[in-house]
Design a protein around this motif. Structure first.
Motif, mmCIF file in Angstrom:
data_model
loop_
_atom_site.group_PDB
_atom_site.id
_atom_site.type_symbol
_atom_site.label_atom_id
_atom_site.label_comp_id
_atom_site.label_asym_id
_atom_site.label_seq_id
_atom_site.Cartn_x
_atom_site.Cartn_y
_atom_site.Cartn_z
ATOM 1 N N TYR A 95 0.848 -1.190 0.000
ATOM 2 C CA TYR A 95 0.000 0.000 0.000
ATOM 3 C C TYR A 95 0.886 1.244 0.000
ATOM 4 O O TYR A 95 1.815 1.361 0.795
ATOM 5 N N ASP A 96 0.585 2.196 -0.880
ATOM 6 C CA ASP A 96 1.356 3.442 -0.922
ATOM 7 C C ASP A 96 1.162 4.260 0.360
ATOM 8 O O ASP A 96 2.040 5.054 0.735
ATOM 9 N N LEU A 97 0.025 4.065 1.029
ATOM 10 C CA LEU A 97 -0.347 4.904 2.157
ATOM 11 C C LEU A 97 -1.127 4.079 3.174
ATOM 12 O O LEU A 97 -2.000 3.296 2.798
ATOM 13 N N TYR A 98 -0.795 4.242 4.448
ATOM 14 C CA TYR A 98 -1.535 3.603 5.534
ATOM 15 C C TYR A 98 -2.197 4.721 6.335
ATOM 16 O O TYR A 98 -1.536 5.468 7.044
ATOM 17 N N LEU A 99 -3.507 4.839 6.198
ATOM 18 C CA LEU A 99 -4.281 5.838 6.928
ATOM 19 C C LEU A 99 -4.762 5.202 8.223
ATOM 20 O O LEU A 99 -5.498 4.215 8.202
ATOM 21 N N SER A 100 -4.347 5.760 9.337
ATOM 22 C CA SER A 100 -4.545 5.096 10.618
ATOM 23 C C SER A 100 -5.502 5.848 11.539
ATOM 24 O O SER A 100 -5.380 7.061 11.728
ATOM 25 N N PHE A 101 -6.439 5.101 12.101
ATOM 26 C CA PHE A 101 -7.321 5.608 13.156
ATOM 27 C C PHE A 101 -6.523 6.083 14.363
ATOM 28 O O PHE A 101 -6.981 6.923 15.130
ATOM 29 N N THR A 102 -5.316 5.545 14.514
ATOM 30 C CA THR A 102 -4.458 5.829 15.658
ATOM 31 C C THR A 102 -3.259 6.658 15.229
ATOM 32 O O THR A 102 -2.627 6.363 14.212
ATOM 33 N N GLY A 103 -2.947 7.685 16.030
ATOM 34 C CA GLY A 103 -1.757 8.484 15.783
ATOM 35 C C GLY A 103 -0.653 8.117 16.753
ATOM 36 O O GLY A 103 -0.536 6.975 17.191
ATOM 37 N N GLY A 104 0.177 9.088 17.092
ATOM 38 C CA GLY A 104 1.221 8.857 18.088
ATOM 39 C C GLY A 104 2.279 7.861 17.636
ATOM 40 O O GLY A 104 2.574 7.725 16.436
ATOM 41 N N PRO A 105 2.856 7.100 18.583
ATOM 42 C CA PRO A 105 3.958 6.175 18.283
ATOM 43 C C PRO A 105 3.589 5.063 17.309
ATOM 44 O O PRO A 105 4.470 4.473 16.678
#
Length: 360
Positions: free
Chosen positions: A136-146
């Motif tokens: 995947y070119d991009l992983y859009l995450s519900f979670t930020g931070g570390p």
């Protein structure tokens, strides 16, 4: 852009938070001038509970299985971006198909990032495998931070970016009217959330028999001992959420264990309740202070006594108003759609640069 989204559900909000998340985000994304095709696996438990069968902001199509998905090959191949969501049935096979066919940017939108990572750690590749993440070119995450660094360093994502849930202020706003409950909770039953719900709602209800409480959501076991002052609503469609929050003096946020462990995982319910100016009592996790200021925009609680003290506060309206102000400034669907557009453009430019470098 022309984008194709393969998500768990857009048509039905029954038993999942994905539908409301996709609805707010894609409606705002379409308002920016983009063309959207949403592909949803046709499964009986959502087919029988559809509350948005014909959205005005995108084209919604259903497919029966992987073979049937192939009839959308031209749309996937020609799209500027293709986004696959978490918990899509046979998600690994869907990802493989997308990577073989798509000509544009590919992205994984994880609305369940901590749950996904816990599943990967124990070798459960229900809808995502480690091998697919670098593709995947991009992983859009519900979670930020570390967690974003973990996705890039450990799992090889070329670009992991936070894309929190959001709220549509047109659908979630204060409606006024009489207050029915002192504390409400909206959420599907989850075994790992239930002990917190017991501590932060059921026990306060037992201790405050003159106060009114409510739990709305499906799949709760029949053997739960609900106090007599706790109302139950089995399913509450999104069209009734604003009225539900507006009838609550306070509402409770309870977070799943994997998301508490990861931190930086705000639930869509936080933003929806705050948009209705309903003051929130929440369990505690790392990063919540980056979303709301404790004490003035949200009340954090670890035990029954904290909740009882919150319910007895007299500044509920001020807390709700402050939270609403924060959400409207930082967490609307329009803001999130702008972030999505920027992330897709960034990933597309990075891919094009890599291809040019390789060709040279």
């Amino acid at each position: 852009m022309r984008i194709v989204v393969l998500g768990l559900s857009l048509s039905s909000s029954w038993g999942n938070g994905h539908a409301t998340t996709f609805r707010a985000l894609l409606k705002a994304f379409a308002a920016r001038g983009h063309d959207i095709l949403f592909l949803e696996r046709d499964v009986p438990w959502y087919r029988d509970q559809r509350d948005l069968a014909d959205p005005a902001f995108c084209r919604l199509c259903f497919y029966d299985d992987l073979d049937d998905l192939a009839r959308f090959t031209p749309e996937i191949a020609e799209a500027d971006a293709v986004i696959v969501g978490s918990y899509v049935p046979e998600g690994v096979a869907v990802a493989h198909f997308v990577h073989e066919v798509a000509g544009g940017t590919t992205a994984f939108y994880d609305i369940d990032t901590p749950v996904t990572l816990a599943k990967l750690a124990r070798g459960d590749f229900e809808y995502l495998s480690p091998a697919e993440i670098p593709r995947y070119d991009l992983y859009l995450s519900f979670t930020g931070g570390p967690t974003l660094d973990l996705l890039e360093r450990t799992y090889g994502s070329p670009a992991a970016r936070a894309l929190y849930c959001s709220v549509d202020p047109a659908a979630y706003r204060p409606l006024g009217g009489a207050t029915r409950w002192d504390l409400s909770y909206l959420g599907t039953y989850s075994p790992d959330r239930q002990p917190t719900l017991e501590r932060l709602l059921i026990e306060p209800a037992r201790a405050m028999p003159d106060r009114r409480f409510v739990v709305a959501g499906p799949q709760y076991p029949a053997d739960i001992d609900w106090p007599s002052n706790v109302d139950r609503i089995d399913h509450l469609p999104p069209s009734e959420h604003a009225a539900f929050y507006s009838a609550s003096r306070f509402t409770l946020n309870v977070t799943r264990a994997d998301m508490i462990a990861a931190g930086w995982s705000p639930s869509v319910r936080l933003f929806e309740a705050a948009a209705c100016a309903t003051p929130i009592v929440s369990d505690v996790w790392d990063g919540i202070g980056s979303i709301f200021v404790s004490g003035s925009e949200i009340i954090l609680a670890t035990d029954t006594a904290d909740v009882i003290a919150a319910i007895e506060r007299t500044d509920a309206a001020a807390i709700g108003t402050a939270a609403q102000r924060r959400v409207l400034a930082e967490h609307t669907a329009a803001i999130r759609a702008g972030e999505l557009e920027a992330h897709l453009l960034e990933a597309g430019n990075a891919t094009a640069t890599t291809q040019l470098t390789s060709a040279a």
